[in-house]
Design a protein around this motif. Sequence first.
Motif, PDB file in Angstrom:
ATOM      1  N   PHE A 171      23.136  28.243  22.364  1.00 52.58           N
ATOM      2  CA  PHE A 171      22.544  28.282  20.852  1.00 52.58           C
ATOM      3  C   PHE A 171      21.287  27.602  21.345  1.00 52.58           C
ATOM      4  CE2 PHE A 171      20.610  26.023  17.361  1.00 52.58           C
ATOM      5  CZ  PHE A 171      20.656  26.692  16.150  1.00 52.58           C
ATOM      6  N   VAL A 172      21.330  26.703  21.977  1.00 43.84           N
ATOM      7  CA  VAL A 172      20.049  26.189  22.482  1.00 43.84           C
ATOM      8  C   VAL A 172      19.392  27.020  23.112  1.00 43.84           C
ATOM      9  CG1 VAL A 172      19.152  23.702  24.351  1.00 43.84           C
ATOM     10  CG2 VAL A 172      21.401  23.214  22.871  1.00 43.84           C
ATOM     11  N   TYR A 173      19.261  27.099  24.790  1.00 47.90           N
ATOM     12  CA  TYR A 173      19.037  28.068  24.832  1.00 47.90           C
ATOM     13  C   TYR A 173      18.375  29.493  24.503  1.00 47.90           C
ATOM     14  CZ  TYR A 173      20.112  25.559  29.015  1.00 47.90           C
ATOM     15  OH  TYR A 173      19.918  24.405  30.479  1.00 47.90           O
ATOM     16  N   GLY A 174      19.333  29.979  23.775  1.00 46.47           N
ATOM     17  CA  GLY A 174      18.530  31.059  22.512  1.00 46.47           C
ATOM     18  C   GLY A 174      17.651  30.443  22.078  1.00 46.47           C
ATOM     19  N   ALA A 175      17.819  29.998  20.975  1.00 49.16           N
ATOM     20  CA  ALA A 175      17.104  28.986  20.052  1.00 49.16           C
ATOM     21  C   ALA A 175      15.854  28.528  20.801  1.00 49.16           C
ATOM     22  CB  ALA A 175      17.688  27.575  19.308  1.00 49.16           C
ATOM     23  N   MET A 176      15.613  27.879  21.619  1.00 48.02           N
ATOM     24  CA  MET A 176      14.701  28.064  22.211  1.00 48.02           C
ATOM     25  C   MET A 176      13.347  28.933  23.051  1.00 48.02           C
ATOM     26  SD  MET A 176      13.873  24.690  22.909  1.00 48.02           S
ATOM     27  CE  MET A 176      14.531  22.716  23.365  1.00 48.02           C
ATOM     28  N   VAL A 286      27.256  24.822  15.322  1.00 48.82           N
ATOM     29  CA  VAL A 286      27.158  23.893  14.550  1.00 48.82           C
ATOM     30  C   VAL A 286      28.291  22.830  15.256  1.00 48.82           C
ATOM     31  CG1 VAL A 286      25.623  22.027  15.068  1.00 48.82           C
ATOM     32  CG2 VAL A 286      24.756  24.382  15.982  1.00 48.82           C
ATOM     33  N   ARG A 287      28.448  22.940  13.924  1.00 45.66           N
ATOM     34  CA  ARG A 287      29.745  21.868  13.605  1.00 45.66           C
ATOM     35  C   ARG A 287      30.668  21.855  14.497  1.00 45.66           C
ATOM     36  NH1 ARG A 287      28.886  17.858   9.403  1.00 45.66           N
ATOM     37  NH2 ARG A 287      30.452  17.957   9.112  1.00 45.66           N
ATOM     38  N   LEU A 288      31.146  23.264  14.358  1.00 47.70           N
ATOM     39  CA  LEU A 288      32.427  23.694  15.393  1.00 47.70           C
ATOM     40  C   LEU A 288      32.145  23.195  17.000  1.00 47.70           C
ATOM     41  CD1 LEU A 288      33.674  26.730  13.598  1.00 47.70           C
ATOM     42  CD2 LEU A 288      34.922  24.600  13.685  1.00 47.70           C
ATOM     43  N   ALA A 289      30.816  23.360  17.295  1.00 44.47           N
ATOM     44  CA  ALA A 289      30.584  22.494  18.428  1.00 44.47           C
ATOM     45  C   ALA A 289      30.891  21.341  19.172  1.00 44.47           C
ATOM     46  CB  ALA A 289      29.515  23.787  18.674  1.00 44.47           C
ATOM     47  N   HIS A 290      30.035  20.444  18.143  1.00 41.54           N
ATOM     48  CA  HIS A 290      30.272  19.703  17.823  1.00 41.54           C
ATOM     49  C   HIS A 290      31.509  19.104  17.788  1.00 41.54           C
ATOM     50  CE1 HIS A 290      26.095  18.836  16.473  1.00 41.54           C
ATOM     51  NE2 HIS A 290      25.594  18.769  18.023  1.00 41.54           N
ATOM     52  N   ARG A 291      32.306  19.256  16.954  1.00 42.19           N
ATOM     53  CA  ARG A 291      33.844  19.095  17.203  1.00 42.19           C
ATOM     54  C   ARG A 291      34.939  19.129  18.454  1.00 42.19           C
ATOM     55  NH1 ARG A 291      37.321  21.203  12.279  1.00 42.19           N
ATOM     56  NH2 ARG A 291      35.404  19.791  11.411  1.00 42.19           N
ATOM     57  N   ARG A 292      34.821  20.527  19.113  1.00 41.47           N
ATOM     58  CA  ARG A 292      34.595  20.861  20.416  1.00 41.47           C
ATOM     59  C   ARG A 292      34.492  19.823  21.040  1.00 41.47           C
ATOM     60  NH1 ARG A 292      36.005  26.716  22.924  1.00 41.47           N
ATOM     61  NH2 ARG A 292      33.152  26.693  22.227  1.00 41.47           N
ATOM     62  N   GLU A 293      32.805  19.174  21.385  1.00 41.90           N
ATOM     63  CA  GLU A 293      32.447  18.917  23.064  1.00 41.90           C
ATOM     64  C   GLU A 293      32.786  16.775  21.770  1.00 41.90           C
ATOM     65  OE1 GLU A 293      28.317  19.149  22.636  1.00 41.90           O
ATOM     66  OE2 GLU A 293      28.213  20.327  24.198  1.00 41.90           O
ATOM     67  N   ARG A 294      33.585  16.733  21.112  1.00 47.45           N
ATOM     68  CA  ARG A 294      33.937  15.447  20.643  1.00 47.45           C
ATOM     69  C   ARG A 294      35.528  15.289  20.955  1.00 47.45           C
ATOM     70  NH1 ARG A 294      36.955  12.500  17.421  1.00 47.45           N
ATOM     71  NH2 ARG A 294      36.068  10.716  16.268  1.00 47.45           N
ATOM     72  N   MET A 295      35.670  16.683  21.588  1.00 48.16           N
ATOM     73  CA  MET A 295      37.413  15.954  22.213  1.00 48.16           C
ATOM     74  C   MET A 295      37.624  16.808  23.129  1.00 48.16           C
ATOM     75  SD  MET A 295      40.024  19.440  20.979  1.00 48.16           S
ATOM     76  CE  MET A 295      38.665  20.689  21.914  1.00 48.16           C
ATOM     77  N   TRP A 296      35.984  17.098  23.543  1.00 44.73           N
ATOM     78  CA  TRP A 296      36.039  16.868  25.097  1.00 44.73           C
ATOM     79  C   TRP A 296      35.954  15.592  25.859  1.00 44.73           C
ATOM     80  CZ3 TRP A 296      32.512  22.104  25.823  1.00 44.73           C
ATOM     81  CH2 TRP A 296      33.175  23.026  26.563  1.00 44.73           C
ATOM     82  N   LEU A 297      35.029  15.207  25.606  1.00 44.20           N
ATOM     83  CA  LEU A 297      34.954  13.805  25.441  1.00 44.20           C
ATOM     84  C   LEU A 297      36.398  12.933  25.670  1.00 44.20           C
ATOM     85  CD1 LEU A 297      32.615  11.879  26.490  1.00 44.20           C
ATOM     86  CD2 LEU A 297      32.649  11.091  24.212  1.00 44.20           C
TER      87      LEU A 297
END
Length: 397
Positions: A171-176, A286-297
């Motif tokens: 998403f970050v690269y695509g949005a850029m 984006v919220r789901l992606a943030h939740r998954r990154e939080r789980m990874w951390l």
Amino acid sequence: MSDRHGGRLAIEPQFVRMPRNWGRQTSLFQWRQPAFWLYAVIVVVTALYTISQQQLFQKLSPSGWALSWGLLLLYGLPLFLAIYLLDLYEREPISLVLGALVWGGVAATVLAGIANEGWGLVVARLGGPVFAAEWTAALTAPFVEETVKVAGVILIYLIARDEMDDMMDGFVYGAMVGLGFTLVEDVFYFIAIFGGSPGGVLAGFYVRVVSSGFYGHVLYTGVAFGKRLAVALGLFVAAVAAHFLWNSPFLNFFPSSVDTFGDWVRIPFAAAVKGAPLLLFVIVMVRLAHRRERMWLETALRSEVDTPWLSEVELRVLLEPSARRRSRREMRARAGEAAERLLKRLQKEQVNLAMVRTRVASDDDPQLVRQRALSASLRDALLSMPGAALAGTRREG
């Protein structure tokens, strides 16, 4: 899998699939990658046309061209930062981010312009002038522009595969890419469509940025990439469909002319009807992606808790960006700016510890040992400062 450190057995959860190269930083300039040279050649060739086009706009309306870029920078810079900071734990390499922006603003706009013109002639020839006037934009731009934009994201992926661990990275690269495309395309609209006068530029800015700035190319390309083929195809179709809806006569509540104050008010409403569904979809993703990154951390650091380099409470603070910021403000109030800066660095290195864990195979890997030692030394240095205290710490002795 179990490991030991500090006399304690820690078991890492096995049901979470961790990114193997989380946190690895790669530059755009990969001289041995054919994808980099393909990217570079296309950008250089299309940049020549982009420069000549901007020079033409500057000659046609010097004040309008300068005003256009001034207004778009006021819009683009905050949006650039917002996109860049979306990834809460692992910021993307700035060279790759700028590479995506350049592809959108230079290569994608030129290639799309050429292809749109060609396919527009085909639509006019097959459907006639009346049909073409109503449907050309919907039957050409969504397919052409989304293809050339996502091609840039794919090239970035081929240049630096390790950087795209998750949908958030895509998403970050695509949005850029979409942001670069939007900025250059808007200058074209302001000068060529809205007349190029200061008044015309302001009118164009209201229509395309104030009323529609939350929608458009940033979202289209942001959702158009996935690492799995089926997911990638589905997301690309969603981007094309959203773009098609925007350009088509469907749900078109835009005024045919802007003569009254009510017509100006109607424009943001009409834009929301066409653009809000995709915006809501992106917010959920984006919220789901943030939740998954939080789980990874949390998964990566769970076995590091209750050690000289990380406490349970510190882990909970790391998992919440707002809690990290609040802890630094509190540290500054208690112990001053130097302590705040040291805490910020400690938190960064603790997050880096999680990323190192995902890349090593054993608990005594030298890289992991060094990262633990660095975090522990920063923690000790912070605790030695007058007034400083970490949540969940216990002074001994």
